[in-house]
Design an enzyme around this catalytic site. Sequence first.
Site, PDB file in Angstrom:
ATOM      1  N   ASP A 130     -12.502  49.929 -44.572  1.00 24.87           N
ATOM      2  CA  ASP A 130     -12.830  49.049 -43.462  1.00 24.87           C
ATOM      3  C   ASP A 130     -12.603  47.620 -43.936  1.00 24.87           C
ATOM      4  O   ASP A 130     -12.619  47.325 -45.134  1.00 24.87           O
ATOM      5  CB  ASP A 130     -14.272  49.269 -42.996  1.00 24.87           C
TER       6      ASP A 130
ATOM      7  N   ASP B 140     -14.247  44.713 -43.338  1.00 28.72           N
ATOM      8  CA  ASP B 140     -15.318  43.780 -43.683  1.00 28.72           C
ATOM      9  C   ASP B 140     -16.607  44.471 -44.107  1.00 28.72           C
ATOM     10  O   ASP B 140     -17.697  43.949 -43.908  1.00 28.72           O
ATOM     11  CB  ASP B 140     -15.611  42.863 -42.488  1.00 28.72           C
TER      12      ASP B 140
ATOM     13  N   THR C  43     -15.258  50.556 -49.262  1.00 31.74           N
ATOM     14  CA  THR C  43     -15.764  49.499 -48.385  1.00 31.74           C
ATOM     15  C   THR C  43     -15.564  48.145 -49.058  1.00 31.74           C
ATOM     16  O   THR C  43     -15.641  48.017 -50.280  1.00 31.74           O
ATOM     17  CB  THR C  43     -17.254  49.704 -48.081  1.00 31.74           C
TER      18      THR C  43
END
Length: 878
Positions: free
Chosen positions: A705, A707, A748
């Site tokens: 992802d 952010d 992430t």
Amino acid sequence: MTMLLVELLTEELPPRALQRLGEAFASGIEAGLGKRGFLEEPCEARAYATPRRLAASLSAVRAATQPRAVEVKLMPVAVGLAADGSPTPALLKKLAASGLEGTEPAALKRRMDGKSETLFAEAMAPSVALAEGLQAALEEAIAGLPIPKVMSYQLADGVTTVQFARPAHGLVALHGTGIVDVAVLGLTAGRVTHGHRFQGARDIALANPQEYARRLSDEGGVIAGFAERRAAILQALTEAAAREGANLGPQDDCAALLDEVTALVEMPTVYAGRFEREYLAVPQECLILTMRQNQKYFPLFEPDGKLAEKFLLVSNLRPADPSRIVQGNERVVRPRLADARFFFETDRRTKLADRVPQLATIVYHGKLGTQLERVERLRKLATRIQAKLPRGARGMPYADRAALLAKADLVTLMVGEFPELQGVMGKHYAQADDEEPSVVRAIEQHYWPRFAGDDLPDGDVSIAVALADRLDALAGLFSIGQAPTGDKDPFGLRRAALGVIRILVERKLDLDFHELTRLAAEPFGGEGAPELEDFVYDRLRGYLRDFGFTTNQVEAVVSQRPARFDQVRARLDAVAAFAKLPESDALASANKRVKNILDKSGALRWNRQLAPRAGRGASPARGDSGHDASRRRQCRGRGFPGRAHCSRGRARRRRCLLRQGPGERGGPRRARQSPFTAHRPGEAPEPRGRHLAAGCLTMKLVILDRDGVINQDSDRYIKSPAEWQPIAGSIEAIARLHQSGFRVVVATNQSGIGRGLFDMATFNAMNDKMMEMVFRQGGRIDALFFCPHTDAENCGCRKPKTGMYEEIAARMHTDLKGVPCVGDAMRDLEVAAAVGAQPILVLTGKGRKTNEAGGLPRKTLVFADLGEVSRHLVAAAK
């Protein structure tokens, strides 16, 4: 057509095996004579079996076989014939041994046999007398009998020892009116058989096979046929019950007893007996079991289904005054009923819940602990299953209570005497203790189904405990390598697996089978779970074939390893409907041809849009691109294999680390595992990977992802661990991808720390929570991709901080031995490219707004949420 009779007279044979022995004896003789050419068409074979004899009659048997032409295989042409076509000494020797001396080589036939051309000769098989054929057939039939335990005994000479089920005392072999000269078990054939031991003729000389059954019945007082004797006993029992104004109850309940009694008597006679009504205060299951199991009596029931104070017995004697037989049996049954009453009354003095600690004295399995330890596992598993059933959390306290008490009756006197009553007595004792009705019902029904066709548990609590009981047994025994082998299944795991299947399918439960096995395997470290799933899917194949579906139709559905068993029948119906279409054969043939072509080409990819491009040096088995494989060879070619320094710089070294398998320091690269592959802490993970379908490669995925909000569907950054929550369905989606064969890494980008939106402690706390979730799902860490620095630390190079490895290992309370830990100098999408995986960008929360159009690497897939990723890729895999 001439009839043949063969009878073997013995001492009392094992009653529970008698019917099988009689059928096997007759079929063995029929098969032996048939393959030797002694039977005429049509030939009817009939089996006879009593406690003291096995016999068979065949309606049309020849006295001798007809001479017939046969083809004799000799030897390969290269061995039998010389270059000029003359026979070799080897061929001449073979012809002489086959009785074909003087046969000219030109008369021999040549035919391909396997990969070589072989010589064959035509010959005439001579006629064989019945005595010779029956001798061989009789020996084969006796050797093939399913005897539970063979008995050794000496013959009358005191020297010769033979083996059989019981000592044999006579042999009859009649073909028409003549005796067939055969011998077996030290006996020579004759024509004299024996009647009932006490009330029949001692010797009955048979003139021919046709009078065998009639004379045994009229003169010997013996009903020779097992089926005829069984039917006579059932009719007599039914008539006697009607005279008493009662019935025998469900026929299925007394079928096994009826078979056993039929194997115990030759002259069946039914009498009625009684016992005191006071014994009816004991649960009727106890009285029924002791009468049927210990005394071989048939209890009688009132029209309303309640047990009557009457029973029927089947005697092997028919005296003029049967009163002594009846009184003797009534006198024998009273102590048995008194024992049952004593056990019941004594057991009721102690509550069922107070008996639970005593389970610690019963060993469930030497490697799996005691029954008390097992009860604790059942409580946890049953409540977790109950939470997924329609009653949900409201039923969890009852599921926990039922699992706690389910095995408590194992330490009662009644179950100690009659193990068959486990569960049944638990129900009665729990009812006496005023337990909740669903708990009472579950204690009995968690053993259901006990056999094929048995009733299924009813109600959420009963279903939850029944599934937990079977899944715990399967997972535990598979974890210690006690899977069934061949025809041996000492722990009844096949029956347990079939019970799980029947409950899930026939109760139409919306439960994920893979999740159930994972939950069951958790207490055992996840050991044996893949083998357990394979075992259950094999049982599912057999279960579905019993409904009339073909093997291909079943395989089309089960090979996909469906998680929802309640949907399997609907899928099979759809496959069967497709098979009836006129276009189905053509479509199936075309699909098979395409698959075979792609298999041979070696270039099959399950989805070319998602797969990395194959090039020079590609390794299809690993799913690597040619560029990655070539670059790896270049790095290792400079003398720095594995995790050594790379002369191409720090970025290149990071790529080498990312490609390297966990724990490796050179040598052949091991396949990267999914982060959701369970293993024990401190133990090197096993390499794993499987094909999604025939010829299709397992896809490596890095789900990213932009952010750091894959764990929260929000438009703002997380400011505290309390705000941390995974996106709804994200864990399930990742698990589903893994179950479908993908090797998944979730990366992430918590860029908020670099912007000073929260401090390092908050960042660590959030990651701790995320890792806790990962481990709770049976996960593991393959590699770490984040930087611990802040802007205040002037993090220009973003390299790993000294001591970061040990710090993370301590914080996660796990052993990260062999796990590469690198700084996040690369962008997240570059990480995916470095490991040769398909990059998948999930735009959630703030990422939806900050994503810029374009600038993404080629073939990057963009999705709105993780569930969409799972649905898309799983559908593509199928």
